[in-house]
Design a protein around this motif. Structure first.
Motif, PDB file in Angstrom:
ATOM      1  N   PHE A 121      76.293 -11.839  -8.873  1.00  0.00           N
ATOM      2  CA  PHE A 121      76.598 -10.448  -8.500  1.00  0.00           C
ATOM      3  C   PHE A 121      76.274 -10.099  -7.393  1.00  0.00           C
ATOM      4  CE2 PHE A 121      76.022 -10.040 -12.979  1.00  0.00           C
ATOM      5  CZ  PHE A 121      77.073  -9.356 -13.465  1.00  0.00           C
ATOM      6  N   ILE A 122      77.286  -9.535  -6.576  1.00  0.00           N
ATOM      7  CA  ILE A 122      77.242  -9.337  -4.986  1.00  0.00           C
ATOM      8  C   ILE A 122      77.629  -8.023  -4.574  1.00  0.00           C
ATOM      9  CG2 ILE A 122      76.954 -11.567  -3.829  1.00  0.00           C
ATOM     10  CD1 ILE A 122      79.973 -11.531  -3.655  1.00  0.00           C
ATOM     11  N   LYS A 123      76.964  -7.315  -3.781  1.00  0.00           N
ATOM     12  CA  LYS A 123      77.581  -5.946  -3.408  1.00  0.00           C
ATOM     13  C   LYS A 123      78.228  -5.958  -1.828  1.00  0.00           C
ATOM     14  CE  LYS A 123      73.520  -3.448  -5.897  1.00  0.00           C
ATOM     15  NZ  LYS A 123      72.491  -2.641  -5.652  1.00  0.00           N
ATOM     16  N   ASN A 124      78.007  -7.079  -1.308  1.00  0.00           N
ATOM     17  CA  ASN A 124      78.866  -7.178   0.064  1.00  0.00           C
ATOM     18  C   ASN A 124      79.065  -8.849  -0.010  1.00  0.00           C
ATOM     19  OD1 ASN A 124      78.902  -4.517   1.319  1.00  0.00           O
ATOM     20  ND2 ASN A 124      76.645  -4.893   0.789  1.00  0.00           N
ATOM     21  N   LEU A 125      80.261  -9.161   0.348  1.00  0.00           N
ATOM     22  CA  LEU A 125      80.504 -10.579   0.792  1.00  0.00           C
ATOM     23  C   LEU A 125      79.530 -11.158   1.708  1.00  0.00           C
ATOM     24  CD1 LEU A 125      84.467 -10.514   0.995  1.00  0.00           C
ATOM     25  CD2 LEU A 125      82.923 -10.871  -0.970  1.00  0.00           C
ATOM     26  N   SER A 126      78.690 -10.586   2.476  1.00  0.00           N
ATOM     27  CA  SER A 126      78.030 -11.086   3.530  1.00  0.00           C
ATOM     28  C   SER A 126      76.663 -11.543   2.916  1.00  0.00           C
ATOM     29  CB  SER A 126      77.723 -10.098   4.555  1.00  0.00           C
ATOM     30  OG  SER A 126      77.480  -8.791   4.120  1.00  0.00           O
ATOM     31  N   ASP A 127      76.428 -11.017   1.548  1.00  0.00           N
ATOM     32  CA  ASP A 127      75.270 -11.356   0.691  1.00  0.00           C
ATOM     33  C   ASP A 127      75.140 -12.652   0.327  1.00  0.00           C
ATOM     34  OD1 ASP A 127      74.555  -8.478   1.346  1.00  0.00           O
ATOM     35  OD2 ASP A 127      75.267  -7.987  -0.855  1.00  0.00           O
ATOM     36  N   LEU A 128      76.319 -13.240   0.266  1.00  0.00           N
ATOM     37  CA  LEU A 128      76.583 -14.707  -0.309  1.00  0.00           C
ATOM     38  C   LEU A 128      76.237 -15.754   0.582  1.00  0.00           C
ATOM     39  CD1 LEU A 128      77.361 -16.463  -2.954  1.00  0.00           C
ATOM     40  CD2 LEU A 128      79.307 -16.516  -2.070  1.00  0.00           C
ATOM     41  N   ASN A 129      75.207 -16.634   0.297  1.00  0.00           N
ATOM     42  CA  ASN A 129      75.074 -17.900   1.164  1.00  0.00           C
ATOM     43  C   ASN A 129      75.900 -18.716   0.483  1.00  0.00           C
ATOM     44  OD1 ASN A 129      73.856 -20.339   2.106  1.00  0.00           O
ATOM     45  ND2 ASN A 129      72.024 -19.203   2.706  1.00  0.00           N
ATOM     46  N   VAL A 130      77.014 -19.321   1.011  1.00  0.00           N
ATOM     47  CA  VAL A 130      78.014 -20.151   0.290  1.00  0.00           C
ATOM     48  C   VAL A 130      77.117 -21.612   0.103  1.00  0.00           C
ATOM     49  CG1 VAL A 130      80.026 -21.505   0.535  1.00  0.00           C
ATOM     50  CG2 VAL A 130      79.848 -19.241   0.879  1.00  0.00           C
ATOM     51  N   ASN A 131      76.593 -22.016   1.190  1.00  0.00           N
ATOM     52  CA  ASN A 131      75.979 -23.642   1.139  1.00  0.00           C
ATOM     53  C   ASN A 131      74.823 -23.516  -0.145  1.00  0.00           C
ATOM     54  OD1 ASN A 131      77.702 -24.278   2.948  1.00  0.00           O
ATOM     55  ND2 ASN A 131      76.124 -24.356   4.595  1.00  0.00           N
ATOM     56  N   GLU A 132      73.998 -22.663   0.038  1.00  0.00           N
ATOM     57  CA  GLU A 132      72.847 -22.624  -0.769  1.00  0.00           C
ATOM     58  C   GLU A 132      73.369 -22.444  -2.482  1.00  0.00           C
ATOM     59  OE1 GLU A 132      69.803 -18.977  -1.926  1.00  0.00           O
ATOM     60  OE2 GLU A 132      69.113 -20.013   0.005  1.00  0.00           O
ATOM     61  N   PHE A 133      74.282 -21.403  -2.486  1.00  0.00           N
ATOM     62  CA  PHE A 133      74.841 -21.173  -3.936  1.00  0.00           C
ATOM     63  C   PHE A 133      75.563 -22.526  -4.509  1.00  0.00           C
ATOM     64  CE2 PHE A 133      78.556 -19.513  -6.640  1.00  0.00           C
ATOM     65  CZ  PHE A 133      77.711 -19.103  -7.712  1.00  0.00           C
ATOM     66  N   SER A 134      76.502 -23.251  -3.680  1.00  0.00           N
ATOM     67  CA  SER A 134      77.260 -24.191  -3.889  1.00  0.00           C
ATOM     68  C   SER A 134      76.182 -25.770  -4.333  1.00  0.00           C
ATOM     69  CB  SER A 134      78.312 -24.834  -2.990  1.00  0.00           C
ATOM     70  OG  SER A 134      78.992 -23.427  -2.754  1.00  0.00           O
ATOM     71  N   ASP A 135      75.220 -25.820  -3.468  1.00  0.00           N
ATOM     72  CA  ASP A 135      74.199 -26.854  -3.552  1.00  0.00           C
ATOM     73  C   ASP A 135      73.575 -26.843  -4.778  1.00  0.00           C
ATOM     74  OD1 ASP A 135      75.348 -27.412  -0.862  1.00  0.00           O
ATOM     75  OD2 ASP A 135      73.263 -27.018   0.105  1.00  0.00           O
ATOM     76  N   LYS A 136      73.192 -25.658  -5.040  1.00  0.00           N
ATOM     77  CA  LYS A 136      72.639 -25.423  -6.614  1.00  0.00           C
ATOM     78  C   LYS A 136      73.338 -26.056  -7.609  1.00  0.00           C
ATOM     79  CE  LYS A 136      70.126 -22.028  -9.406  1.00  0.00           C
ATOM     80  NZ  LYS A 136      70.018 -20.702  -9.762  1.00  0.00           N
ATOM     81  N   ILE A 137      74.473 -25.649  -7.513  1.00  0.00           N
ATOM     82  CA  ILE A 137      75.501 -25.855  -8.589  1.00  0.00           C
ATOM     83  C   ILE A 137      75.536 -27.539  -8.770  1.00  0.00           C
ATOM     84  CG2 ILE A 137      77.898 -25.617  -9.670  1.00  0.00           C
ATOM     85  CD1 ILE A 137      77.961 -22.964  -8.254  1.00  0.00           C
ATOM     86  N   VAL A 138      75.782 -28.018  -7.419  1.00  0.00           N
ATOM     87  CA  VAL A 138      75.901 -29.670  -7.527  1.00  0.00           C
ATOM     88  C   VAL A 138      74.680 -30.392  -8.126  1.00  0.00           C
ATOM     89  CG1 VAL A 138      76.439 -31.614  -6.159  1.00  0.00           C
ATOM     90  CG2 VAL A 138      77.885 -29.659  -5.902  1.00  0.00           C
ATOM     91  N   GLU A 139      73.404 -29.961  -7.476  1.00  0.00           N
ATOM     92  CA  GLU A 139      72.214 -30.372  -7.745  1.00  0.00           C
ATOM     93  C   GLU A 139      71.979 -30.470  -9.103  1.00  0.00           C
ATOM     94  OE1 GLU A 139      69.727 -28.241  -5.086  1.00  0.00           O
ATOM     95  OE2 GLU A 139      70.382 -29.257  -3.365  1.00  0.00           O
ATOM     96  N   THR A 140      72.335 -29.299  -9.870  1.00  0.00           N
ATOM     97  CA  THR A 140      71.933 -29.061 -11.230  1.00  0.00           C
ATOM     98  C   THR A 140      73.016 -30.260 -12.164  1.00  0.00           C
ATOM     99  OG1 THR A 140      71.626 -26.882 -11.032  1.00  0.00           O
ATOM    100  CG2 THR A 140      72.085 -27.598 -13.308  1.00  0.00           C
ATOM    101  N   ALA A 141      74.208 -30.310 -11.714  1.00  0.00           N
ATOM    102  CA  ALA A 141      75.079 -31.357 -12.544  1.00  0.00           C
ATOM    103  C   ALA A 141      74.504 -32.605 -12.176  1.00  0.00           C
ATOM    104  CB  ALA A 141      76.629 -30.841 -11.874  1.00  0.00           C
ATOM    105  N   MET A 142      74.023 -33.071 -10.991  1.00  0.00           N
ATOM    106  CA  MET A 142      73.884 -34.373 -10.742  1.00  0.00           C
ATOM    107  C   MET A 142      72.662 -34.806 -11.685  1.00  0.00           C
ATOM    108  SD  MET A 142      76.042 -35.933  -8.965  1.00  0.00           S
ATOM    109  CE  MET A 142      74.976 -37.280  -8.525  1.00  0.00           C
ATOM    110  N   SER A 143      71.655 -33.773 -11.565  1.00  0.00           N
ATOM    111  CA  SER A 143      70.245 -33.995 -12.257  1.00  0.00           C
ATOM    112  C   SER A 143      70.607 -34.253 -13.869  1.00  0.00           C
ATOM    113  CB  SER A 143      69.345 -32.681 -12.299  1.00  0.00           C
ATOM    114  OG  SER A 143      69.957 -31.865 -13.005  1.00  0.00           O
ATOM    115  N   LYS A 144      71.574 -34.102 -14.337  1.00  0.00           N
ATOM    116  CA  LYS A 144      71.916 -34.321 -15.855  1.00  0.00           C
ATOM    117  C   LYS A 144      72.187 -35.700 -16.244  1.00  0.00           C
ATOM    118  CE  LYS A 144      73.560 -29.664 -16.674  1.00  0.00           C
ATOM    119  NZ  LYS A 144      74.543 -28.642 -17.279  1.00  0.00           N
ATOM    120  N   PHE A 145      72.642 -36.383 -15.097  1.00  0.00           N
ATOM    121  CA  PHE A 145      73.063 -38.207 -15.473  1.00  0.00           C
ATOM    122  C   PHE A 145      71.673 -38.728 -15.885  1.00  0.00           C
ATOM    123  CE2 PHE A 145      76.356 -37.228 -12.383  1.00  0.00           C
ATOM    124  CZ  PHE A 145      77.496 -37.631 -12.996  1.00  0.00           C
ATOM    125  N   GLY A 146      72.012 -39.539 -17.068  1.00  0.00           N
ATOM    126  CA  GLY A 146      70.745 -40.310 -17.551  1.00  0.00           C
ATOM    127  C   GLY A 146      70.043 -39.636 -18.618  1.00  0.00           C
TER     128      GLY A 146
END
Length: 441
Positions: free
Chosen positions: A189-214
């Motif tokens: 949830f964001i109150k302003n678009l400037s509140d979102l750190n795109v890189n941090e948000f996206s990196d966390k999603i990818v890291e979670t997916a990758m950690s599920k292998f194996g």
């Protein structure tokens, strides 16, 4: 709709009390699949619910036409509806409270950004997720805005108004490696678009997916368990009705008859807080016009109160807690929570894992609505997560079943984390549970 005109004509037509409930909403949703916009939806509604007392019965009619020339027709429909009702239940058109808590002034930048800028934001998310892994298969992103406004006015002197506005961003990725696919998603949830750190948000999603292998299952046994904060939110959310007075009245809560008793561990304090700053929605009053207030349902494990609307409060000879809410404008008033806040502890997430040393971290639960029983507190749900090895997050775990009772979980909390997280009306930290049954291989 002109309430004064509605009241004048309603009283002249023999209606004793009249109330106008107006709900205005506007939403925008844009979704992106990889780098292509695949959906854009925008909608606006303005709906009126009119309640009136006629022949000692209360009835409700609905309309999306607030024009003056529709008022007489609505009054006749209201009288006709009341004429066929024969219930003896008490009814209330509330006169209001002396004070309503005001929200601090907030500003939002949504309208300062074009649709294309919002699409560019989502494309930046997708591109970042693509760049973060060589196992990328596809990604999705969704941006939505919501505005809602409620006004309640009645002939007993009530005149209250509340509005909320926020945006939500969702990201999801699917990664593929050696014929195996793993996915992950997150939202914010964001109150302003400037509140979102795109890189941090996206990196966390990818890291979670990758950690599920194996990932693999584990032997069936009793384990020390850390329930991640978003899992705790889901668990409390699916059991929230156990605190509702209407559920207790219908004997659909294991908390029936337990007011004043120790129902959970002494480290559990749970508050329903309509002013919780982590929530995107602020409630200054409920759908009956009762002033909203923070209600400490459980203090140090002791059950203080159930949550009430006007009807259940009358039944139990107490006061409404300001929790009379409608599932939708065209529904009757029931009981609902605002934001259930579980008081945090002092341990960080990493400290919880270190304290467990060896156990299981649960990060995802599926099938909650099918695998729980609010009357008994039993649950039996499929989960995934990670082993906790030497105090650290270790190998991914999948295809396991977590079982137990809600009341046992909250009586066996060894430690509460400090990592509060908001999700779908619940604000809670991660929990270290001394022992939980897990079925695996």
């Amino acid at each position: 709709m002109n309430f004064e005109l509605l009241k004048e004509r309603a009283l002249a037509a023999g209606i004793k009390e009249i109330e106008l409930y107006e709900s205005i909403s506007h939403s925008l949703s844009i979704s992106l699949f990889d780098n292509a916009v695949d959906q854009r939806e925008e909608s606006s509604t303005d709906v009126f619910a009119i309640r009136g007392v006629y022949n000692n019965q209360i009835a409700t009619v609905y309309s999306e036409n607030g024009n003056e020339d529709n008022i007489d027709s609505l009054i006749e429909r209201l009288k006709g509806a009341a004429a066929v009702i024969t219930k003896d239940d008490p009814f209330f058109i509330y006169g209001g409270d002396s004070e309503y808590k005001e929200r601090k002034a907030e500003s939002h930048d949504f309208k300062n950004h074009s649709t294309q800028e919002k699409i560019d934001l989502m494309q930046a998310m997708v591109n970042r997720m693509r760049e973060k892994t060589d196992c990328f298969f596809h990604a999705q992103a969704e941006y939505s805005e919501a505005y809602s406004e409620v006004r309640i006015t009645n002939s007993n002197g009530l005149n209250v108004h509340n509005s909320n506005e926020y945006a939500t961003i969702v990201g999801a990725v699917v990664c593929q490696k050696n014929g195996e696919m793993k996915d992950s998603f997150d939202y914010k949830f964001i109150k302003n678009l400037s509140d979102l750190n795109v890189n941090e948000f996206s990196d966390k999603i990818v890291e979670t997916a990758m950690s599920k292998f194996g990932a693999d299952t584990i032997p069936s046994n009793s384990y020390k368990v850390v329930l991640q904060n978003d899992v705790v939110c889901s668990l409390i959310g699916v059991y929230k009705s156990i605190f509702f007075a209407n559920a207790v009245k219908k004997k659909r809560s294991f908390l029936e008859g337990k007011l004043g008793e120790q129902v959970f561990g002494k480290n559990v304090t749970l508050t329903d807080d309509p002013f919780c700053e982590a929530s995107p929605v602020y409630q200054s009053f409920d759908d009956e016009g009762v002033a909203a207030r923070a209600t400490e349902i459980v203090t140090d494990g002791k059950l203080n109160t159930y949550l009430h609307n006007l009807s259940t409060a009358a039944y139990y000879n107490t006061k409404s807690t300001g929790n009379g809410y409608k599932p939708s404008v065209k529904s009757g008033v029931s009981v609902d929570s605002t934001t259930l806040c579980l008081k945090a502890g002092s341990r960080s997430f990493d400290e919880l894992l270190a304290d467990v040393n060896n156990g299981v971290l649960i990060t995802s639960i599926t099938g909650l609505h099918a695998g729980v029983n609010q009357i008994s507190g039993d649950f039996n749900v499929q989960c995934s997560g990670y082993l906790i090895e030497n105090g650290k997050k270790g190998k991914a775990v999948t295809l396991i079943i977590l079982s137990g009772k809600f009341q046992e979980v909250f009586n066996n909390i060894k430690e509460l984390g400090s990592d509060l997280y908001y999700s779908n009306g619940v604000y809670a930290p991660s929990l270290y549970i001394e022992s939980m049954n897990i079925s695996g291989k």
